[in-house]
Motif scaffolding. Structure first.
Motif: not given
Lengths: 420, 420
Positions: B140-145
């Motif tokens: 969830i936290v790293c989703y955009d990457y």
């Protein structure tokens, strides 16, 4: 020569197939479920309509009896079960009930003279789908006559509190109370008032179809043994543990199953059947090497010497190391071959010959209520050809002709017995 | 030369092993369970005691930060997870949290100067034991990457309503609300305020133990693919269906697994790992021939050319008929080899050399939160020797010496990064 009615047979098959209709050709009709109660009501309605007397015993077995001319003669009973497995078919069990009804209806229609009262019956909970074990209520009724090793597996009190495998909260005893079918113990099938038993059933195998025969004259129930084969390894991480150090219980089980099948097939007995049908794997996660696998092993043959040879091969598994894992086996149960009553088998054979139904001798490999009954009363079975031998599935099928042939054979076998 | 404290390390291992103690050497500590919340409180208590500032993001990841001397420097974060699988051990995940705490405690104890703020963190729900998928909150936290093919498997909304696999009623979102650990999104790990990430973890394999090395300098996470292999047969009755006509899906799977293992082993790659760990069998009843079996297949290797060769063998299964059954395969997922940040790997190596801890390069075969993190921040991992390579089981063990060595190596690697 009287024969049963194919039209009436078709109507019963269609009608009973509605009770528990799962919407894609088969039924789910657990014992004492609402659908099973509908099937029981239909049975009672039709049997009452021809003047049969309905009795229900304390475990919900139902008996519909047409009186005979001899007041001292014991009853001749025919029957099977009306419950099914999950997504079962329209023939397993219910065909034996319908056939018994059809015999009584034919006797009533043609006013066929008979000395003995004739009874059609429904056994409760043969499949044990919801409340294990299978053949529960024939086991209860025949308990006093069973061999000790079978009795030791049976406890009436345990069965009453046997939990539903679906919701886990309702017990068989509770379902029985709620059903309205908890009758009186005095109505149980017993040698005091019953002479003998017939059960008609689908073959559940392809032998009759392959031979082009309509009906099977069943001569015995095959002896069998049932074991668990267990493999013990070590669970480790799928991504981190080198292959040579692994002790993979699923690979072990795979190797052993291939070995077992190869070795047993080498024995060359065409009438031997054996099955490895159930597998339990732990932890059963795609990222873990399995550390424990448990497989069922079921072998059936008429001759105990053949089963002994299979047993030797099974035992040899435990002397080997499979993929670094140890192997143990444990007996679940076994039974000797049970031969049906020779006199009754003879009547079935004569009946089939006389009315010109194509037939052959056949063994039964499956368990049926009739088996427990055989310890208490002279008993036999009649098999009806099953399409492709399929059963316990929605594809179960027997033609109306074969089903009617089975009922006609049973009718004449019963009448032969009645004349003695 | 500063080193971490073995006494303090032992105390933390013992203390955290109580939270979820299953009574026979290991723990069951599902994410956000009462036991996991106790572990979080312990983390907060100890980190607050040394002056760290506690922050919690919107998916319950906790960050404890010691300020650095440079107000413009971004944080260096160390951490892992505190949740476990069912009957897991006292090291997987929690060792990375304890090691991060130990680094902060050592820095605080010796007042070691550092420019960057230093953060110890706990990732929420790495195992996914109760609420799938694994590595949920780093995803969830790293989703955009994340690369598109990984992102396509991830849906924040789906995860919030991911049902507990135990009671099926509570969702991850509900557990999050109830935990009291639903913080603010602004506290999430991000490249805006974090410089790089270190994760210490037990090896989960026997390579370090076999080589006699305390610590592993992890250079990459192995590329892998995960498939389902499915076999389609026909279910029939165990007692009635002749052997030559059977199409037994479990025998088919057994033959194919033996074939797969033999053929892949012939490739001769000692550093290839592959696992057939999960099996689903239908109907999985001892009296029925199985008509359907589904087996997982997981293969991992650094070199995609090696994985391609394994894939060829896997595919060849579908061109064969196994015990009369057809075979199909379907991709579940795959990933390419992910290399850790070269600069950070270099610091870990130098640190181990300088403080005299026995070490070697090693690949990671397992999945870790650090993997997702690597798409967002420079990231690396440190492995600690595991006894017999066991993990995800109660027998997990790493010596206090090796655990302390891992923390000391991380401390010095962090300090090297801090100096740049």
């Amino acid at each position: 020569m009287y024969t049963c009615s194919i039209e009436r047979m078709k109507d019963k098959i269609e009608t009973f197939s509605k009770y528990g209709d799962a919407g894609h050709g088969g039924i789910t009709r657990y014992s004492l479920s609402e659908d099973a109660l509908k099937a029981r009501k239909e049975f009672e309605k039709r049997m009452t309509a021809i003047g049969a007397i309905i009795e229900v015993d304390d475990v919900a077995n139902i008996y519909a009896t047409l009186p005979g001319s001899d007041p001292d003669a014991k009853r001749i009973v025919m029957g099977s079960h009306c419950d099914s497995v999950k997504n079962g078919g329209n023939y397993d069990g219910i065909l034996g009930v319908i056939s018994a009804m059809e015999v009584l209806e034919t006797v009533h229609e043609h006013n066929i003279p008979h000395k003995h009262p004739l009874t059609a019956m429904i056994w409760t909970n043969e499949e044990g789908s919801l409340y294990p074990p299978a053949m529960m209520c024939s086991g209860i009724v025949c308990y006093d006559y069973l061999p000790e090793d079978i009795r030791s597996k049976f406890c009436y009190d345990d069965m009453m509190v046997s939990k539903s495998v679906l919701d886990g909260t309702k017990t068989f005893g509770e379902a029985l109370e709620k059903s309205g079918y908890k009758g009186e113990k005095k109505y149980r099938l017993s040698p005091d008032n019953y002479e003998c038993m017939f059960e008609t059933h689908i073959e559940q195998g392809p032998i009759l179809e392959d031979a082009g025969n309509s009906v099977g004259i069943v001569d015995c129930v095959l002896g069998m043994f049932n074991y668990r084969i267990r493999f013990f390894g070590q669970t480790t991480h799928a991504g981190t543990f080198p292959m040579p150090k692994r002790r993979d219980a699923l690979l072990a089980a795979s190797q052993a199953l291939v070995y077992l099948h190869e070795e047993i097939d080498k024995l060359g007995y065409s009438d031997l059947v054996y099955t490895t049908g159930e597998i339990v794997c732990h932890p059963c996660v795609h990222t873990c090497v399995p550390d424990y696998v448990d497989v069922s092993f079921d072998a059936r043959h008429e001759d105990p010497k053949v089963l002994a040879k299979v047993m030797e091969i099974l035992k040899s598994c435990t002397t080997k190391t499979w993929a670094g894992c140890s192997c143990e086996i444990e007996k679940a149960w076994n039974r000797d071959t049970v031969y049906w009553d020779k006199e009754l088998v003879g009547y079935v054979k004569e009946a089939a010959e006389e009315i010109g139904v194509s037939h052959q001798y056949i063994h039964s490999g499956a368990g049926h209520d009739a088996q427990f009954c055989a310890y208490m009363l002279p008993t036999t079975m009649i098999f009806v050809q099953s399409k492709e031998g399929l059963s316990h599935c929605e594809d179960e099928y027997s033609t109306p002709e074969d089903c009617t042939n089975g009922a006609s054979v049973m009718l004449h076998a019963v009448l032969k017995k009645d004349k003695q």
